[in-house]
Design a protein around this motif. Structure first.
Motif, PDB file in Angstrom:
ATOM      1  N   PRO A  63      -3.563   1.486 -11.190  1.00 43.17           N
ATOM      2  CA  PRO A  63      -2.904   0.966  -9.987  1.00 43.17           C
ATOM      3  C   PRO A  63      -3.826   0.188  -9.055  1.00 43.17           C
ATOM      4  O   PRO A  63      -3.428  -0.827  -8.496  1.00 43.17           O
ATOM      5  N   ARG A  64      -5.068   0.626  -8.938  1.00 44.72           N
ATOM      6  CA  ARG A  64      -5.986  -0.082  -8.035  1.00 44.72           C
ATOM      7  C   ARG A  64      -6.228  -1.501  -8.534  1.00 44.72           C
ATOM      8  O   ARG A  64      -6.207  -2.467  -7.769  1.00 44.72           O
ATOM      9  N   GLU A  65      -6.450  -1.626  -9.825  1.00 43.66           N
ATOM     10  CA  GLU A  65      -6.750  -2.954 -10.381  1.00 43.66           C
ATOM     11  C   GLU A  65      -5.510  -3.844 -10.365  1.00 43.66           C
ATOM     12  O   GLU A  65      -5.597  -5.052 -10.181  1.00 43.66           O
ATOM     13  N   LEU A  66      -4.345  -3.214 -10.542  1.00 41.32           N
ATOM     14  CA  LEU A  66      -3.112  -3.999 -10.486  1.00 41.32           C
ATOM     15  C   LEU A  66      -2.978  -4.629  -9.099  1.00 41.32           C
ATOM     16  O   LEU A  66      -2.600  -5.795  -8.956  1.00 41.32           O
ATOM     17  N   ASP A  67      -3.325  -3.885  -8.073  1.00 38.49           N
ATOM     18  CA  ASP A  67      -3.233  -4.431  -6.712  1.00 38.49           C
ATOM     19  C   ASP A  67      -4.237  -5.556  -6.468  1.00 38.49           C
ATOM     20  O   ASP A  67      -3.923  -6.539  -5.792  1.00 38.49           O
ATOM     21  N   ASP A 105      -2.196   3.093   3.870  1.00 40.21           N
ATOM     22  CA  ASP A 105      -2.676   4.278   3.157  1.00 40.21           C
ATOM     23  C   ASP A 105      -3.172   3.811   1.789  1.00 40.21           C
ATOM     24  O   ASP A 105      -3.183   2.617   1.500  1.00 40.21           O
ATOM     25  N   ASN A 106      -3.567   4.765   0.944  1.00 44.66           N
ATOM     26  CA  ASN A 106      -4.141   4.323  -0.336  1.00 44.66           C
ATOM     27  C   ASN A 106      -3.179   4.502  -1.511  1.00 44.66           C
ATOM     28  O   ASN A 106      -3.601   4.648  -2.645  1.00 44.66           O
ATOM     29  N   ALA A 107      -1.889   4.478  -1.243  1.00 45.59           N
ATOM     30  CA  ALA A 107      -0.900   4.577  -2.324  1.00 45.59           C
ATOM     31  C   ALA A 107      -0.768   3.203  -2.982  1.00 45.59           C
ATOM     32  O   ALA A 107       0.103   2.409  -2.622  1.00 45.59           O
ATOM     33  N   PHE A 108      -1.642   2.933  -3.938  1.00 47.65           N
ATOM     34  CA  PHE A 108      -1.635   1.619  -4.599  1.00 47.65           C
ATOM     35  C   PHE A 108      -0.249   1.299  -5.136  1.00 47.65           C
ATOM     36  O   PHE A 108       0.481   2.186  -5.565  1.00 47.65           O
ATOM     37  N   ASN A 109       0.114   0.046  -5.077  1.00 48.98           N
ATOM     38  CA  ASN A 109       1.404  -0.489  -5.563  1.00 48.98           C
ATOM     39  C   ASN A 109       2.577  -0.190  -4.635  1.00 48.98           C
ATOM     40  O   ASN A 109       3.654  -0.766  -4.805  1.00 48.98           O
ATOM     41  N   LYS A 110       2.434   0.750  -3.709  1.00 44.69           N
ATOM     42  CA  LYS A 110       3.529   1.021  -2.777  1.00 44.69           C
ATOM     43  C   LYS A 110       2.976   1.546  -1.460  1.00 44.69           C
ATOM     44  O   LYS A 110       3.495   2.491  -0.873  1.00 44.69           O
ATOM     45  N   ALA A 111       1.898   0.901  -1.021  1.00 44.99           N
ATOM     46  CA  ALA A 111       1.206   1.374   0.176  1.00 44.99           C
ATOM     47  C   ALA A 111       2.059   1.168   1.425  1.00 44.99           C
ATOM     48  O   ALA A 111       2.935   0.299   1.463  1.00 44.99           O
ATOM     49  N   THR A 147      -1.162  -3.074  -2.257  1.00 50.65           N
ATOM     50  CA  THR A 147       0.059  -3.878  -2.085  1.00 50.65           C
ATOM     51  C   THR A 147       1.212  -2.961  -1.683  1.00 50.65           C
ATOM     52  O   THR A 147       1.156  -1.747  -1.867  1.00 50.65           O
ATOM     53  N   LEU A 148       2.244  -3.590  -1.123  1.00 50.80           N
ATOM     54  CA  LEU A 148       3.277  -2.831  -0.390  1.00 50.80           C
ATOM     55  C   LEU A 148       4.570  -2.616  -1.164  1.00 50.80           C
ATOM     56  O   LEU A 148       5.572  -2.231  -0.575  1.00 50.80           O
ATOM     57  N   GLY A 149       4.566  -2.866  -2.468  1.00 54.23           N
ATOM     58  CA  GLY A 149       5.810  -2.730  -3.233  1.00 54.23           C
ATOM     59  C   GLY A 149       6.541  -4.061  -3.280  1.00 54.23           C
ATOM     60  O   GLY A 149       6.380  -4.901  -2.383  1.00 54.23           O
ATOM     61  N   ARG A 150       7.375  -4.262  -4.325  1.00 56.14           N
ATOM     62  CA  ARG A 150       8.048  -5.539  -4.515  1.00 56.14           C
ATOM     63  C   ARG A 150       8.861  -5.913  -3.276  1.00 56.14           C
ATOM     64  O   ARG A 150       9.492  -5.042  -2.657  1.00 56.14           O
ATOM     65  N   GLY A 151       8.811  -7.178  -2.933  1.00 53.12           N
ATOM     66  CA  GLY A 151       9.511  -7.627  -1.735  1.00 53.12           C
ATOM     67  C   GLY A 151       8.761  -7.306  -0.448  1.00 53.12           C
ATOM     68  O   GLY A 151       9.278  -7.476   0.654  1.00 53.12           O
ATOM     69  N   GLY A 152       7.508  -6.851  -0.592  1.00 53.49           N
ATOM     70  CA  GLY A 152       6.771  -6.319   0.557  1.00 53.49           C
ATOM     71  C   GLY A 152       6.375  -7.334   1.624  1.00 53.49           C
ATOM     72  O   GLY A 152       6.005  -6.939   2.734  1.00 53.49           O
TER      73      GLY A 152
END
Ligand code: ADP
Ligand code: ASP
Ligand code: MG
Length: 410
Positions: A63-67, A105-111, A147-152
Protein backbone atom coordinates in the motif's frame (compact mmCIF):
# COMPACT_ATOMS: atom_id res chain seq x y z
CA UNK A 1 -13.13 39.86 -3.25
CA UNK A 2 -13.80 36.24 -2.42
CA UNK A 3 -11.54 33.30 -1.77
CA UNK A 4 -12.68 30.42 -3.94
CA UNK A 5 -11.44 26.85 -4.05
CA UNK A 6 -12.03 25.23 -7.43
CA UNK A 7 -11.55 21.52 -8.01
CA UNK A 8 -11.23 20.18 -11.57
CA UNK A 9 -11.74 16.45 -12.09
CA UNK A 10 -9.94 14.05 -14.42
CA UNK A 11 -11.97 14.67 -17.58
CA UNK A 12 -11.69 18.43 -17.08
CA UNK A 13 -7.89 18.14 -17.25
CA UNK A 14 -7.89 15.15 -19.62
CA UNK A 15 -5.53 16.62 -22.22
CA UNK A 16 -3.36 19.68 -22.87
CA UNK A 17 -6.19 21.68 -24.49
CA UNK A 18 -8.44 21.07 -21.53
CA UNK A 19 -5.74 22.04 -19.09
CA UNK A 20 -5.35 25.29 -21.03
CA UNK A 21 -9.11 25.79 -20.86
CA UNK A 22 -8.98 25.39 -17.10
CA UNK A 23 -6.14 27.94 -17.00
CA UNK A 24 -8.30 30.42 -18.92
CA UNK A 25 -11.25 29.89 -16.61
CA UNK A 26 -9.06 30.36 -13.55
CA UNK A 27 -7.58 33.53 -15.00
CA UNK A 28 -11.11 34.84 -15.66
CA UNK A 29 -12.04 34.36 -12.00
CA UNK A 30 -8.83 35.96 -10.84
CA UNK A 31 -9.39 38.96 -13.10
CA UNK A 32 -12.74 39.46 -11.42
CA UNK A 33 -10.74 40.10 -8.27
CA UNK A 34 -10.96 36.74 -6.51
CA UNK A 35 -8.26 34.74 -4.82
CA UNK A 36 -8.18 31.28 -6.33
CA UNK A 37 -6.95 27.95 -5.05
CA UNK A 38 -7.19 25.20 -7.66
CA UNK A 39 -7.21 21.50 -6.84
CA UNK A 40 -6.70 19.13 -9.74
CA UNK A 41 -7.11 15.42 -10.30
CA UNK A 42 -4.88 13.27 -12.44
CA UNK A 43 -5.63 13.40 -16.19
CA UNK A 44 -8.56 11.07 -16.91
CA UNK A 45 -7.63 7.40 -16.96
CA UNK A 46 -4.23 8.05 -15.41
CA UNK A 47 -4.96 6.68 -11.93
CA UNK A 48 -6.40 3.51 -13.49
CA UNK A 49 -3.35 3.23 -15.74
CA UNK A 50 -0.99 3.50 -12.76
CA UNK A 51 -2.95 0.88 -10.80
CA UNK A 52 -2.75 -1.35 -13.88
CA UNK A 53 1.05 -1.03 -13.94
CA UNK A 54 1.35 -2.11 -10.32
CA UNK A 55 -1.14 -4.95 -10.80
CA UNK A 56 0.95 -6.10 -13.75
CA UNK A 57 3.58 -6.99 -11.16
CA UNK A 58 1.43 -8.29 -8.32
CA UNK A 59 -2.22 -8.49 -7.27
CA UNK A 60 -1.45 -6.95 -3.91
CA UNK A 61 1.10 -4.16 -4.26
CA UNK A 62 2.43 -2.82 -0.94
CA UNK A 63 0.00 0.00 0.00
CA UNK A 64 2.77 2.49 0.75
CA UNK A 65 4.37 2.04 -2.65
CA UNK A 66 1.01 2.15 -4.39
CA UNK A 67 0.46 5.60 -2.90
CA UNK A 68 3.89 6.78 -4.05
CA UNK A 69 2.90 5.61 -7.53
CA UNK A 70 -0.67 6.97 -7.60
CA UNK A 71 0.29 10.40 -6.29
CA UNK A 72 2.36 10.98 -9.44
CA UNK A 73 -0.82 11.36 -11.52
CA UNK A 74 -1.88 14.55 -9.76
CA UNK A 75 1.70 15.84 -9.66
CA UNK A 76 1.76 15.91 -13.46
CA UNK A 77 -1.42 18.00 -13.62
CA UNK A 78 -0.43 20.64 -11.08
CA UNK A 79 2.77 21.31 -13.00
CA UNK A 80 1.04 21.46 -16.40
CA UNK A 81 -1.67 23.79 -15.09
CA UNK A 82 0.91 26.13 -13.56
CA UNK A 83 2.87 26.11 -16.81
CA UNK A 84 -0.34 27.06 -18.65
CA UNK A 85 -1.18 29.81 -16.13
CA UNK A 86 2.32 31.29 -16.23
CA UNK A 87 2.29 31.25 -20.03
CA UNK A 88 -0.61 33.72 -19.84
CA UNK A 89 1.27 35.85 -17.35
CA UNK A 90 -0.70 34.61 -14.35
CA UNK A 91 1.60 33.99 -11.37
CA UNK A 92 0.96 30.51 -10.00
CA UNK A 93 2.60 27.98 -7.75
CA UNK A 94 2.06 24.25 -7.60
CA UNK A 95 1.92 22.26 -4.39
CA UNK A 96 1.99 18.50 -3.92
CA UNK A 97 -0.09 17.27 -0.98
CA UNK A 98 3.01 17.18 1.21
CA UNK A 99 4.08 20.68 0.17
CA UNK A 100 0.57 21.94 0.92
CA UNK A 101 1.02 20.37 4.38
CA UNK A 102 -2.10 18.25 4.01
CA UNK A 103 -1.49 16.03 7.01
CA UNK A 104 -3.21 12.65 7.09
CA UNK A 105 -3.22 9.48 9.15
CA UNK A 106 -1.13 6.61 7.81
CA UNK A 107 -3.93 4.49 6.34
CA UNK A 108 -2.36 4.14 2.89
CA UNK A 109 -4.82 4.12 -0.03
CA UNK A 110 -7.64 5.52 2.13
CA UNK A 111 -6.00 8.07 4.38
CA UNK A 112 -8.01 10.70 6.23
CA UNK A 113 -7.03 14.35 6.38
CA UNK A 114 -6.32 15.39 9.95
CA UNK A 115 -5.02 18.93 9.54
CA UNK A 116 -3.79 21.39 6.95
CA UNK A 117 -1.05 23.91 7.68
CA UNK A 118 -2.07 26.58 5.23
CA UNK A 119 0.37 29.42 5.98
CA UNK A 120 2.50 29.02 2.86
CA UNK A 121 -0.56 28.87 0.61
CA UNK A 122 -2.01 31.91 2.29
CA UNK A 123 1.20 33.85 1.76
CA UNK A 124 1.13 32.92 -1.93
CA UNK A 125 -2.49 34.03 -2.25
CA UNK A 126 -1.70 37.32 -0.55
CA UNK A 127 1.18 37.79 -2.97
CA UNK A 128 -1.35 37.53 -5.81
CA UNK A 129 -0.52 34.02 -6.93
CA UNK A 130 -2.91 31.28 -7.91
CA UNK A 131 -2.25 28.26 -5.71
CA UNK A 132 -2.52 24.91 -7.49
CA UNK A 133 -2.73 21.86 -5.24
CA UNK A 134 -2.53 18.18 -6.14
CA UNK A 135 -5.77 16.49 -5.14
CA UNK A 136 -6.13 13.04 -3.58
CA UNK A 137 -2.87 13.10 -1.63
CA UNK A 138 -1.30 14.07 1.64
CA UNK A 139 1.53 13.15 3.92
CA UNK A 140 1.58 11.28 7.22
CA UNK A 141 3.56 12.32 10.29
CA UNK A 142 6.57 10.29 9.15
CA UNK A 143 6.63 12.05 5.81
CA UNK A 144 5.15 9.13 3.85
CA UNK A 145 2.99 10.01 0.84
CA UNK A 146 -0.63 8.92 1.35
CA UNK A 147 -3.70 8.96 -0.90
CA UNK A 148 -7.30 9.56 0.10
CA UNK A 149 -9.23 6.85 -1.76
CA UNK A 150 -10.75 7.00 -5.25
CA UNK A 151 -12.41 10.31 -5.99
CA UNK A 152 -10.37 11.84 -3.16
CA UNK A 153 -9.62 15.12 -4.92
CA UNK A 154 -13.12 16.28 -4.01
CA UNK A 155 -12.16 15.89 -0.37
CA UNK A 156 -8.91 17.78 -0.90
CA UNK A 157 -10.95 20.64 -2.34
CA UNK A 158 -13.40 20.75 0.54
CA UNK A 159 -10.70 20.35 3.20
CA UNK A 160 -8.70 23.22 1.70
CA UNK A 161 -11.83 25.36 1.55
CA UNK A 162 -12.43 24.66 5.24
CA UNK A 163 -8.81 25.31 6.24
CA UNK A 164 -8.63 28.56 4.26
CA UNK A 165 -12.16 29.59 5.26
CA UNK A 166 -12.99 29.97 1.59
CA UNK A 167 -16.24 31.59 0.52
CA UNK A 168 -17.14 28.66 -1.71
CA UNK A 169 -15.84 25.31 -2.87
CA UNK A 170 -16.64 24.69 -6.54
CA UNK A 171 -16.37 21.16 -7.89
CA UNK A 172 -15.98 21.33 -11.67
CA UNK A 173 -16.71 18.10 -13.48
CA UNK A 174 -18.05 16.64 -16.74
CA UNK A 175 -21.74 17.11 -15.85
CA UNK A 176 -23.35 20.44 -15.01
CA UNK A 177 -24.50 19.52 -11.53
CA UNK A 178 -26.02 16.80 -9.40
CA UNK A 179 -28.85 15.04 -11.23
CA UNK A 180 -31.83 13.01 -10.08
CA UNK A 181 -29.73 10.03 -11.14
CA UNK A 182 -26.65 9.40 -13.26
CA UNK A 183 -27.56 11.09 -16.57
CA UNK A 184 -25.45 8.47 -18.35
CA UNK A 185 -27.96 5.81 -17.35
CA UNK A 186 -31.16 7.85 -17.55
CA UNK A 187 -30.95 10.58 -20.21
CA UNK A 188 -34.18 12.14 -18.84
CA UNK A 189 -32.51 12.75 -15.47
CA UNK A 190 -32.94 16.32 -14.25
CA UNK A 191 -30.36 18.65 -12.75
CA UNK A 192 -31.19 19.69 -9.21
CA UNK A 193 -30.72 23.33 -8.28
CA UNK A 194 -30.16 22.29 -4.69
CA UNK A 195 -29.78 19.18 -2.62
CA UNK A 196 -29.28 18.92 1.13
CA UNK A 197 -26.04 17.66 2.65
CA UNK A 198 -27.95 14.80 4.21
CA UNK A 199 -29.38 13.68 0.88
CA UNK A 200 -26.09 14.15 -0.95
CA UNK A 201 -24.37 12.06 1.69
CA UNK A 202 -26.88 9.25 1.22
CA UNK A 203 -26.61 9.53 -2.57
CA UNK A 204 -22.81 9.39 -2.39
CA UNK A 205 -22.75 6.47 0.01
CA UNK A 206 -25.31 4.63 -2.10
CA UNK A 207 -23.03 4.90 -5.12
CA UNK A 208 -23.37 8.31 -6.84
CA UNK A 209 -19.73 9.02 -7.52
CA UNK A 210 -20.25 12.64 -8.53
CA UNK A 211 -18.85 13.60 -5.10
CA UNK A 212 -16.67 11.49 -2.84
CA UNK A 213 -18.56 10.62 0.37
CA UNK A 214 -15.92 12.11 2.62
CA UNK A 215 -16.04 15.43 0.81
CA UNK A 216 -19.74 15.74 1.55
CA UNK A 217 -19.25 14.70 5.18
CA UNK A 218 -16.45 17.20 5.56
CA UNK A 219 -18.35 20.05 3.92
CA UNK A 220 -21.42 19.43 6.10
CA UNK A 221 -19.38 19.29 9.26
CA UNK A 222 -17.31 22.38 8.52
CA UNK A 223 -20.06 24.39 6.89
CA UNK A 224 -18.35 24.69 3.54
CA UNK A 225 -20.64 26.04 0.81
CA UNK A 226 -20.29 23.42 -1.91
CA UNK A 227 -21.35 23.62 -5.54
CA UNK A 228 -21.07 21.12 -8.40
CA UNK A 229 -20.61 22.69 -11.84
CA UNK A 230 -19.55 21.85 -15.38
CA UNK A 231 -16.05 22.57 -16.63
CA UNK A 232 -17.38 22.77 -20.16
CA UNK A 233 -20.44 24.98 -20.00
CA UNK A 234 -21.71 27.93 -17.99
CA UNK A 235 -24.54 27.41 -15.56
CA UNK A 236 -25.61 27.61 -11.93
CA UNK A 237 -24.79 23.96 -11.14
CA UNK A 238 -26.09 22.39 -7.96
CA UNK A 239 -25.69 23.90 -4.52
CA UNK A 240 -25.35 21.48 -1.61
CA UNK A 241 -27.19 23.13 1.21
CA UNK A 242 -28.60 22.75 4.69
CA UNK A 243 -32.22 21.73 5.10
CA UNK A 244 -33.01 24.84 7.11
CA UNK A 245 -31.97 26.97 4.14
CA UNK A 246 -34.47 25.12 1.97
CA UNK A 247 -37.25 25.53 4.49
CA UNK A 248 -36.83 29.27 4.39
CA UNK A 249 -37.98 29.18 0.79
CA UNK A 250 -41.55 28.64 -0.32
CA UNK A 251 -40.63 25.68 -2.50
CA UNK A 252 -42.63 22.53 -2.62
CA UNK A 253 -40.54 19.78 -1.11
CA UNK A 254 -39.70 16.92 -3.39
CA UNK A 255 -40.64 13.49 -2.16
CA UNK A 256 -37.60 11.87 -3.74
CA UNK A 257 -34.45 13.78 -4.67
CA UNK A 258 -32.62 11.07 -6.47
CA UNK A 259 -31.78 7.50 -7.26
CA UNK A 260 -28.34 6.12 -6.60
CA UNK A 261 -27.01 2.75 -7.64
CA UNK A 262 -24.02 0.65 -6.94
CA UNK A 263 -22.60 -2.45 -8.54
CA UNK A 264 -19.65 -2.67 -6.21
CA UNK A 265 -21.25 -5.01 -3.72
CA UNK A 266 -21.50 -8.76 -3.25
CA UNK A 267 -23.86 -10.79 -1.10
CA UNK A 268 -23.00 -13.64 1.24
CA UNK A 269 -25.36 -16.04 2.94
CA UNK A 270 -24.82 -18.40 5.84
CA UNK A 271 -27.60 -20.98 5.98
CA UNK A 272 -28.80 -22.95 8.95
CA UNK A 273 -26.80 -21.48 11.82
CA UNK A 274 -27.99 -22.24 15.37
CA UNK A 275 -30.41 -19.49 16.40
CA UNK A 276 -28.95 -18.32 19.70
CA UNK A 277 -27.54 -15.15 21.21
CA UNK A 278 -24.21 -14.18 19.72
CA UNK A 279 -24.79 -15.71 16.31
CA UNK A 280 -24.48 -12.41 14.43
CA UNK A 281 -21.30 -11.61 16.28
CA UNK A 282 -19.77 -15.01 15.63
CA UNK A 283 -20.39 -14.58 11.89
CA UNK A 284 -19.42 -10.94 11.50
CA UNK A 285 -16.64 -10.85 14.12
CA UNK A 286 -14.04 -12.60 11.94
CA UNK A 287 -15.15 -10.52 8.93
CA UNK A 288 -14.61 -7.25 10.75
CA UNK A 289 -11.33 -8.56 12.23
CA UNK A 290 -10.16 -8.85 8.63
CA UNK A 291 -10.99 -5.16 8.19
CA UNK A 292 -13.83 -5.88 5.80
CA UNK A 293 -16.73 -3.45 5.93
CA UNK A 294 -20.23 -4.87 5.97
CA UNK A 295 -23.12 -2.93 4.46
CA UNK A 296 -26.62 -4.47 4.51
CA UNK A 297 -27.44 -7.23 6.99
CA UNK A 298 -30.49 -9.48 7.23
CA UNK A 299 -31.17 -12.23 9.71
CA UNK A 300 -34.20 -14.38 9.00
CA UNK A 301 -36.72 -15.38 11.63
CA UNK A 302 -35.44 -18.59 13.20
CA UNK A 303 -37.18 -21.93 12.50
CA UNK A 304 -36.47 -25.26 14.12
CA UNK A 305 -33.68 -23.71 16.16
CA UNK A 306 -31.71 -22.45 13.17
CA UNK A 307 -31.63 -19.25 11.18
CA UNK A 308 -30.15 -17.81 7.96
CA UNK A 309 -27.96 -14.76 7.80
CA UNK A 310 -27.23 -12.61 4.73
CA UNK A 311 -25.02 -9.57 4.35
CA UNK A 312 -23.21 -7.55 1.70
CA UNK A 313 -19.59 -6.43 1.40
CA UNK A 314 -17.60 -4.55 -1.24
CA UNK A 315 -17.15 -6.73 -4.31
CA UNK A 316 -13.36 -6.56 -3.94
CA UNK A 317 -13.71 -8.27 -0.56
CA UNK A 318 -16.02 -11.01 -1.83
CA UNK A 319 -13.53 -13.87 -2.24
CA UNK A 320 -11.82 -13.12 1.06
CA UNK A 321 -15.12 -12.95 2.95
CA UNK A 322 -16.25 -16.25 1.42
CA UNK A 323 -12.95 -17.81 2.50
CA UNK A 324 -13.37 -16.50 6.06
CA UNK A 325 -16.95 -17.77 6.32
CA UNK A 326 -15.98 -21.19 4.97
CA UNK A 327 -13.15 -21.38 7.50
CA UNK A 328 -15.52 -20.61 10.34
CA UNK A 329 -18.61 -22.42 9.04
CA UNK A 330 -18.11 -25.65 10.94
CA UNK A 331 -17.37 -23.74 14.11
CA UNK A 332 -20.61 -21.82 13.57
CA UNK A 333 -22.49 -25.03 12.93
CA UNK A 334 -23.70 -23.62 9.59
CA UNK A 335 -25.33 -25.90 7.05
CA UNK A 336 -24.07 -23.99 4.05
CA UNK A 337 -22.17 -20.87 3.02
CA UNK A 338 -22.93 -19.32 -0.34
CA UNK A 339 -22.52 -16.04 -2.15
CA UNK A 340 -23.38 -13.99 -5.20
CA UNK A 341 -21.24 -11.21 -6.61
CA UNK A 342 -23.51 -10.32 -9.52
CA UNK A 343 -25.82 -8.06 -7.59
CA UNK A 344 -26.60 -4.35 -7.67
CA UNK A 345 -28.07 -2.01 -5.11
CA UNK A 346 -30.66 0.61 -6.05
CA UNK A 347 -31.48 3.36 -3.58
CA UNK A 348 -34.15 6.03 -3.45
CA UNK A 349 -33.09 9.10 -1.47
CA UNK A 350 -35.17 12.03 -0.28
CA UNK A 351 -35.91 13.98 2.89
CA UNK A 352 -39.54 14.12 1.75
CA UNK A 353 -39.78 10.43 2.66
CA UNK A 354 -39.84 11.32 6.33
CA UNK A 355 -43.29 12.75 6.12
CA UNK A 356 -44.78 10.49 3.42
CA UNK A 357 -45.90 6.92 3.73
CA UNK A 358 -46.11 4.63 0.75
CA UNK A 359 -42.77 5.35 -0.89
CA UNK A 360 -41.54 1.80 -0.33
CA UNK A 361 -44.63 0.17 -1.76
CA UNK A 362 -44.52 2.43 -4.81
CA UNK A 363 -40.91 1.45 -5.28
CA UNK A 364 -41.62 -2.27 -4.98
CA UNK A 365 -44.58 -1.99 -7.34
CA UNK A 366 -42.47 -0.28 -10.01
CA UNK A 367 -39.83 -3.01 -9.80
CA UNK A 368 -42.44 -5.79 -9.79
CA UNK A 369 -44.00 -4.39 -12.97
CA UNK A 370 -40.67 -4.94 -14.72
CA UNK A 371 -40.38 -8.45 -13.30
CA UNK A 372 -37.42 -7.48 -11.13
CA UNK A 373 -37.03 -9.65 -8.07
CA UNK A 374 -35.90 -7.94 -4.86
CA UNK A 375 -33.29 -9.92 -2.94
CA UNK A 376 -32.69 -7.64 0.06
CA UNK A 377 -34.24 -4.47 1.42
CA UNK A 378 -32.95 -1.91 3.87
CA UNK A 379 -34.34 1.41 4.93
CA UNK A 380 -33.24 4.48 6.80
CA UNK A 381 -35.08 7.69 7.52
CA UNK A 382 -34.41 9.18 4.10
CA UNK A 383 -33.33 6.19 2.01
CA UNK A 384 -34.72 2.88 0.79
CA UNK A 385 -32.28 0.45 -0.79
CA UNK A 386 -32.93 -2.83 -2.54
CA UNK A 387 -30.55 -5.45 -3.84
CA UNK A 388 -31.42 -6.93 -7.23
CA UNK A 389 -29.61 -9.05 -9.82
CA UNK A 390 -26.99 -6.94 -11.56
CA UNK A 391 -28.55 -7.50 -14.99
CA UNK A 392 -31.59 -5.47 -13.88
CA UNK A 393 -29.66 -2.42 -12.73
CA UNK A 394 -30.34 -0.07 -15.67
CA UNK A 395 -33.91 -1.26 -16.12
CA UNK A 396 -34.58 -0.82 -12.41
CA UNK A 397 -33.14 2.69 -12.26
CA UNK A 398 -35.18 3.77 -15.30
CA UNK A 399 -38.36 2.22 -13.93
CA UNK A 400 -37.95 4.01 -10.60
CA UNK A 401 -37.09 7.30 -12.26
CA UNK A 402 -40.30 7.09 -14.23
CA UNK A 403 -42.49 5.83 -11.39
CA UNK A 404 -41.51 8.78 -9.20
CA UNK A 405 -41.67 11.21 -12.15
CA UNK A 406 -38.23 12.54 -11.37
CA UNK A 407 -37.90 14.08 -14.80
CA UNK A 408 -40.44 16.71 -13.68
CA UNK A 409 -39.82 19.31 -11.00
CA UNK A 410 -42.13 19.08 -7.98
P1 ADP B 1 -14.51 13.87 -11.90
O1 ADP B 1 -13.47 13.12 -12.69
O2 ADP B 1 -14.74 15.25 -12.39
O3 ADP B 1 -14.28 13.79 -10.43
P2 ADP B 1 -16.51 11.79 -11.67
O4 ADP B 1 -16.49 10.80 -12.79
O5 ADP B 1 -15.87 11.40 -10.40
O6 ADP B 1 -15.88 13.14 -12.23
O7 ADP B 1 -18.00 12.27 -11.35
C1 ADP B 1 -18.84 12.75 -12.37
C2 ADP B 1 -19.70 11.62 -12.90
O8 ADP B 1 -20.60 11.19 -11.90
C3 ADP B 1 -20.62 12.01 -14.04
O9 ADP B 1 -19.96 11.91 -15.27
C4 ADP B 1 -21.79 11.04 -13.90
O10 ADP B 1 -21.71 9.98 -14.82
C5 ADP B 1 -21.63 10.45 -12.51
N1 ADP B 1 -22.84 10.55 -11.69
C6 ADP B 1 -23.36 9.54 -10.95
N2 ADP B 1 -24.48 9.91 -10.35
C7 ADP B 1 -24.69 11.21 -10.67
C8 ADP B 1 -25.70 12.16 -10.33
N3 ADP B 1 -26.71 11.85 -9.51
N4 ADP B 1 -25.60 13.39 -10.85
C9 ADP B 1 -24.58 13.72 -11.65
N5 ADP B 1 -23.61 12.87 -12.02
C10 ADP B 1 -23.64 11.61 -11.54
N1 ASP C 1 -7.22 10.62 -9.46
C1 ASP C 1 -7.93 10.02 -8.35
C2 ASP C 1 -8.95 9.02 -8.85
O1 ASP C 1 -9.03 8.78 -10.06
C3 ASP C 1 -8.58 11.04 -7.46
C4 ASP C 1 -9.68 11.87 -8.10
O2 ASP C 1 -9.76 11.95 -9.32
O3 ASP C 1 -10.45 12.48 -7.34
O4 ASP C 1 -9.63 8.41 -8.07
MG1 MG D 1 -14.68 12.31 -8.97
Amino acid sequence: MALIVQKYGGTSVGNIERIQNVAEKVIGWRERGHQIVVVVSAMSGETDRLIGLAKGITDRPPPRELDVLLSTGEQVTIALLCIALEKHGCPARSYTGGQARILTDNAFNKARIQAIEADAMRADLDAGRVVVVAGFQGVDEDGNITTLGRGGSDTTGVALAAALKADECQIYTDVDGVYTTDPRVVPEARRLDRITFEEMLEMASAGSKVLQIRSVEFAGKHNVPLRVLSSFQEGPGTLITFEEALEAEPMEKELISGIAFNRDEAKLTVLGVPDRPGVAFSILGPVSDANIEVDMIIQNIGRDGTTDFTFTVHRNDYERTLEILRQHATQLGAREVSGDNKIAKLSLVGIGMRSHAGVASRMFEALAKEGINIRMISTSEIKISVVVDEKYLELGVRALHEAFELNKAA
